[in-house]
Design a protein around this motif. Structure first.
Motif, PDB file in Angstrom:
ATOM      1  N   LEU A  16      51.363  63.128  89.049  1.00 11.18           N
ATOM      2  CA  LEU A  16      52.283  63.987  88.325  1.00 11.18           C
ATOM      3  C   LEU A  16      52.874  63.179  87.178  1.00 11.18           C
ATOM      4  CD1 LEU A  16      52.383  66.373  90.296  1.00 11.18           C
ATOM      5  CD2 LEU A  16      54.840  66.298  90.004  1.00 11.18           C
ATOM      6  N   HIS A  17      52.968  63.799  86.021  1.00 11.42           N
ATOM      7  CA  HIS A  17      53.429  63.039  84.865  1.00 11.42           C
ATOM      8  C   HIS A  17      54.647  63.702  84.237  1.00 11.42           C
ATOM      9  CE1 HIS A  17      51.494  66.105  82.388  1.00 11.42           C
ATOM     10  NE2 HIS A  17      50.425  65.971  83.138  1.00 11.42           N
ATOM     11  N   LEU A  18      55.155  63.006  83.219  1.00 11.17           N
ATOM     12  CA  LEU A  18      56.370  63.455  82.557  1.00 11.17           C
ATOM     13  C   LEU A  18      56.225  64.865  81.964  1.00 11.17           C
ATOM     14  CD1 LEU A  18      59.126  62.189  81.897  1.00 11.17           C
ATOM     15  CD2 LEU A  18      58.169  61.425  79.723  1.00 11.17           C
ATOM     16  N   GLY A  19      55.013  65.212  81.520  1.00 11.84           N
ATOM     17  CA  GLY A  19      54.797  66.567  80.984  1.00 11.84           C
ATOM     18  C   GLY A  19      54.991  67.623  82.062  1.00 11.84           C
ATOM     19  N   ASN A  20      54.435  67.378  83.248  1.00 17.59           N
ATOM     20  CA  ASN A  20      54.627  68.315  84.366  1.00 17.59           C
ATOM     21  C   ASN A  20      56.112  68.438  84.710  1.00 17.59           C
ATOM     22  OD1 ASN A  20      51.826  66.731  85.878  1.00 17.59           O
ATOM     23  ND2 ASN A  20      51.761  68.718  84.881  1.00 17.59           N
ATOM     24  N   TYR A  21      56.800  67.294  84.674  1.00 15.98           N
ATOM     25  CA  TYR A  21      58.212  67.295  85.069  1.00 15.98           C
ATOM     26  C   TYR A  21      59.070  68.015  84.020  1.00 15.98           C
ATOM     27  CZ  TYR A  21      62.919  65.753  86.130  1.00 15.98           C
ATOM     28  OH  TYR A  21      64.264  65.743  86.387  1.00 15.98           O
ATOM     29  N   LEU A  22      58.921  67.621  82.746  1.00 15.59           N
ATOM     30  CA  LEU A  22      59.806  68.196  81.724  1.00 15.59           C
ATOM     31  C   LEU A  22      59.397  69.618  81.349  1.00 15.59           C
ATOM     32  CD1 LEU A  22      60.298  65.100  79.378  1.00 15.59           C
ATOM     33  CD2 LEU A  22      61.868  65.983  81.125  1.00 15.59           C
ATOM     34  N   GLY A  23      58.079  69.878  81.309  1.00 17.41           N
ATOM     35  CA  GLY A  23      57.611  71.212  80.910  1.00 17.41           C
ATOM     36  C   GLY A  23      57.738  72.235  82.027  1.00 17.41           C
ATOM     37  N   ALA A  24      57.728  71.770  83.279  1.00 19.21           N
ATOM     38  CA  ALA A  24      57.722  72.726  84.389  1.00 19.21           C
ATOM     39  C   ALA A  24      58.794  72.396  85.433  1.00 19.21           C
ATOM     40  CB  ALA A  24      56.320  72.776  85.012  1.00 19.21           C
ATOM     41  N   TYR A 140      53.160  88.101  94.804  1.00 20.38           N
ATOM     42  CA  TYR A 140      54.604  88.169  95.084  1.00 20.38           C
ATOM     43  C   TYR A 140      55.295  89.125  94.115  1.00 20.38           C
ATOM     44  CZ  TYR A 140      52.981  84.198  97.603  1.00 20.38           C
ATOM     45  OH  TYR A 140      52.242  83.409  98.447  1.00 20.38           O
ATOM     46  N   ARG A 141      54.518  89.810  93.306  1.00 18.71           N
ATOM     47  CA  ARG A 141      55.050  90.643  92.226  1.00 18.71           C
ATOM     48  C   ARG A 141      56.140  89.876  91.464  1.00 18.71           C
ATOM     49  NH1 ARG A 141      55.161  96.937  93.641  1.00 18.71           N
ATOM     50  NH2 ARG A 141      56.654  96.522  95.288  1.00 18.71           N
ATOM     51  N   ALA A 142      55.853  88.588  91.185  1.00 17.45           N
ATOM     52  CA  ALA A 142      56.840  87.734  90.507  1.00 17.45           C
ATOM     53  C   ALA A 142      57.071  88.228  89.086  1.00 17.45           C
ATOM     54  CB  ALA A 142      56.372  86.282  90.507  1.00 17.45           C
ATOM     55  N   THR A 143      58.308  88.135  88.660  1.00 19.13           N
ATOM     56  CA  THR A 143      58.684  88.636  87.330  1.00 19.13           C
ATOM     57  C   THR A 143      58.858  87.517  86.307  1.00 19.13           C
ATOM     58  OG1 THR A 143      60.965  88.578  88.104  1.00 19.13           O
ATOM     59  CG2 THR A 143      59.822  90.721  88.203  1.00 19.13           C
ATOM     60  N   HIS A 144      59.104  86.284  86.780  1.00 16.33           N
ATOM     61  CA  HIS A 144      59.390  85.174  85.864  1.00 16.33           C
ATOM     62  C   HIS A 144      58.534  83.963  86.224  1.00 16.33           C
ATOM     63  CE1 HIS A 144      62.915  87.718  85.452  1.00 16.33           C
ATOM     64  NE2 HIS A 144      63.211  87.090  84.331  1.00 16.33           N
ATOM     65  N   VAL A 145      57.842  83.410  85.223  1.00 16.50           N
ATOM     66  CA  VAL A 145      56.968  82.262  85.478  1.00 16.50           C
ATOM     67  C   VAL A 145      57.267  81.133  84.482  1.00 16.50           C
ATOM     68  CG1 VAL A 145      54.581  81.478  85.682  1.00 16.50           C
ATOM     69  CG2 VAL A 145      55.189  83.771  86.435  1.00 16.50           C
ATOM     70  N   PRO A 146      58.037  80.130  84.919  1.00 13.57           N
ATOM     71  CA  PRO A 146      58.355  79.001  84.039  1.00 13.57           C
ATOM     72  C   PRO A 146      57.220  77.976  84.021  1.00 13.57           C
ATOM     73  CG  PRO A 146      59.571  78.798  86.117  1.00 13.57           C
ATOM     74  CD  PRO A 146      58.738  80.047  86.220  1.00 13.57           C
ATOM     75  N   VAL A 147      56.615  77.779  82.876  1.00 18.36           N
ATOM     76  CA  VAL A 147      55.461  76.875  82.720  1.00 18.36           C
ATOM     77  C   VAL A 147      55.511  76.195  81.354  1.00 18.36           C
ATOM     78  CG1 VAL A 147      53.780  78.041  84.232  1.00 18.36           C
ATOM     79  CG2 VAL A 147      54.126  78.860  81.909  1.00 18.36           C
ATOM     80  N   GLY A 148      54.610  75.236  81.158  1.00 18.11           N
ATOM     81  CA  GLY A 148      54.434  74.622  79.850  1.00 18.11           C
ATOM     82  C   GLY A 148      53.617  75.539  78.946  1.00 18.11           C
ATOM     83  N   ASP A 149      53.623  75.186  77.667  1.00 13.84           N
ATOM     84  CA  ASP A 149      52.986  75.986  76.631  1.00 13.84           C
ATOM     85  C   ASP A 149      51.478  76.195  76.853  1.00 13.84           C
ATOM     86  OD1 ASP A 149      53.016  77.046  73.842  1.00 13.84           O
ATOM     87  OD2 ASP A 149      51.694  75.313  73.535  1.00 13.84           O
ATOM     88  N   ASP A 150      50.820  75.222  77.521  1.00 11.86           N
ATOM     89  CA  ASP A 150      49.377  75.332  77.731  1.00 11.86           C
ATOM     90  C   ASP A 150      49.004  76.512  78.637  1.00 11.86           C
ATOM     91  OD1 ASP A 150      50.692  73.782  79.772  1.00 11.86           O
ATOM     92  OD2 ASP A 150      48.729  73.296  80.588  1.00 11.86           O
ATOM     93  N   PRO A 205      62.870  71.745  74.607  1.00 11.13           N
ATOM     94  CA  PRO A 205      62.269  70.768  73.687  1.00 11.13           C
ATOM     95  C   PRO A 205      60.984  70.147  74.219  1.00 11.13           C
ATOM     96  CG  PRO A 205      64.168  69.806  74.802  1.00 11.13           C
ATOM     97  CD  PRO A 205      64.052  71.217  75.305  1.00 11.13           C
ATOM     98  N   ALA A 206      60.518  70.531  75.429  1.00 10.58           N
ATOM     99  CA  ALA A 206      59.383  69.815  76.030  1.00 10.58           C
ATOM    100  C   ALA A 206      58.324  70.767  76.557  1.00 10.58           C
ATOM    101  CB  ALA A 206      59.897  68.924  77.159  1.00 10.58           C
ATOM    102  N   THR A 207      58.052  71.846  75.822  1.00  9.02           N
ATOM    103  CA  THR A 207      57.056  72.802  76.301  1.00  9.02           C
ATOM    104  C   THR A 207      55.648  72.230  76.225  1.00  9.02           C
ATOM    105  OG1 THR A 207      56.899  73.746  74.111  1.00  9.02           O
ATOM    106  CG2 THR A 207      58.386  74.834  75.659  1.00  9.02           C
ATOM    107  N   ARG A 208      55.460  71.209  75.391  1.00 10.24           N
ATOM    108  CA  ARG A 208      54.141  70.582  75.253  1.00 10.24           C
ATOM    109  C   ARG A 208      54.322  69.116  74.909  1.00 10.24           C
ATOM    110  NH1 ARG A 208      49.623  73.426  74.611  1.00 10.24           N
ATOM    111  NH2 ARG A 208      47.735  72.338  73.984  1.00 10.24           N
ATOM    112  N   ILE A 209      54.400  68.284  75.954  1.00 13.08           N
ATOM    113  CA  ILE A 209      54.503  66.835  75.753  1.00 13.08           C
ATOM    114  C   ILE A 209      53.105  66.316  75.432  1.00 13.08           C
ATOM    115  CG2 ILE A 209      55.056  64.632  76.880  1.00 13.08           C
ATOM    116  CD1 ILE A 209      57.513  66.303  76.423  1.00 13.08           C
ATOM    117  N   MET A 210      53.013  65.509  74.383  1.00 15.20           N
ATOM    118  CA  MET A 210      51.708  65.026  73.952  1.00 15.20           C
ATOM    119  C   MET A 210      51.416  63.644  74.546  1.00 15.20           C
ATOM    120  SD  MET A 210      51.067  67.710  72.347  1.00 15.20           S
ATOM    121  CE  MET A 210      49.516  67.454  71.467  1.00 15.20           C
TER     122      MET A 210
END
Ligand code: ADP
Ligand code: NA
Length: 353
Positions: A16-24, A140-150, A205-210
């Motif tokens: 698991l990396h910083l992108g997974n942590y900050l973006g998700a 789960y008929r989920a209504t909200h999905v927090p994820v990174g830009d990818d 500010p971290a939807t897509r960490i490069m």
């Protein structure tokens, strides 16, 4: 109305990396106090690019679970489980394989990236992956999905699948009396829906960490260069070394008015600082604009270590007791099944099984 519900997940593949942590993952934590939330370790996705070593897969699943908890996901508030233990994901994915069109999946850019040049040799599972992701969410008929830009394109596909199912079976859903009034009525959809049109939550500010080595690639578990990413398990020395070696341009950090346009590496590091410290990129530039990277990088390392070290310690403590993690996953799977089973019962009725 649809019960508001959060669903998201990370694959148990490698570090698991910083992108997974900050973006998700870090963004999930406050949501668990706002609505019911389900956080899944998506192990069925982790076999699409080749079967990992079985015991490594088991351990990686435990490790991601530990990372969720170390980041602040509380198994008393949220459901934490691994995907393979709730069979409804698989059943709904098959049905969605028959809803989604080849043309829709042919447009998925992540498949093109992950399959590489030799598409004929990619697994069918890798191609159909977005249908399973839609099933993960809609079981789960989920209504909200927090994820990174990818993941944006995959979430659009999830909405397309939900829309087609709602349309194709609109009359049947109404007749069975199991529809929910469409919260945003439109001529393209029936008045009553079975599946919500899920909202992607891609913000901050971290939807897509490069990558730290190449500003054109996202930070990723699958990058062969370990210097490209900060792993959640890295110690203070590794973090400092990677930030010190991070590729940058030779100029000082821009002022807030000059901005980060055309400065991809600076943009990335400033975004990481901002996300770690809960501030905006503009705020970071107010503080560091005009300074050299030689001054900013040590400040960024110190901040990253201060934020990540306690989490790393907690992850290590939790993974020291695998039985405890397995018990949490088992209870989570039972709670997840209790939501997904009735949904699949409805779906079977709707399609005539
Ligand atoms: P990876 O892409 O590293 O294999 P996953 O596919 O398991 O990881 O993604 C898990 C979550 O982490 C998703 O919400 C994804 O959008 C997010 N994510 C992955 N990489 C990044 C990144 N570089 N920046 C921001 N978010 C990311
Ligand atoms: Na990803």
């Amino acid at each position: 109305a649809f019960q508001p519900r959060v669903f998201s997940g990370v694959q148990p593949t490698g570090n698991l990396h910083l992108g997974n942590y900050l973006g998700a993952v870090s963004r999930w934590v406050p949501l668990q106090d706002q609505m019911p939330a389900i956080f899944c370790v998506v192990d069925s996705h982790a076999i699409t690019a080749g079967f990992p070593d079985p015991s490594e897969l088991t351990n990686a699943t435990r490790e991601v679970t530990a990372a969720y908890m170390a980041a602040g996901i509380d198994p008393k508030k949220s459901i934490i489980f691994n995907q393979s233990q709730v069979r409804e994901h698989m059943e709904l994915a098959w049905i969605f394989n028959c809803v989604a069109r080849m043309g829709w999946l042919n447009r998925m850019t992540q498949f093109k990236e992950k399959a590489g040049k030799n598409k004929e040799n990619a697994s069918v599972g890798l191609f159909a992956y977005p249908n399973l992701m839609a099933a993960d969410i809609l079981a789960y008929r989920a209504t909200h999905v927090p994820v990174g830009d990818d993941q944006k394109q995959h979430l659009e596909l999830t909405r397309d699948i939900a829309a087609k199912f709602n349309n194709d079976f609109g009359a049947r859903i109404k007749e069975l009396g199991i529809g929910v009034p469409n919260p945003t009525p439109s001529p393209e959809l029936p008045e009553e829906l079975y599946f919500p049109l899920t909202e992607p939550m891609i913000a901050g500010p971290a939807t897509r960490i490069m990558s730290l080595r190449d500003g054109t690639k996202k930070m990723s578990k699958s990058d062969p260069s370990d210097l490209s990413r900060i792993n959640l398990k890295d110690d203070a020395d590794a973090i400092a070394k990677k930030i010190k070696k991070a590729k940058t341009d030779p100029d000082a950090l821009p002022s807030e008015t000059d901005g980060l346009e055309g400065r991809p590496e600076a943009d990335n590091l400033v975004g990481i600082y901002a996300a770690l410290n809960g501030m905006s990129k503009d705020d970071v530039l107010k503080e560091y604009g005009g300074q050299q990277f030689s001054a900013f990088k040590p400040a960024l390392s110190d901040l990253a270590v201060a934020k990540l070290a306690p989490m790393t310690d907690e992850m290590r403590r939790l993974t020291g007791d695998p039985a405890q993690i397995d018990a949490i996953l088992k209870e989570g799977a039972e709670n997840a099944s209790a939501i997904a089973e009735p949904v699949l019962k409805d779906v079977r009725k709707i399609i005539g099984f």
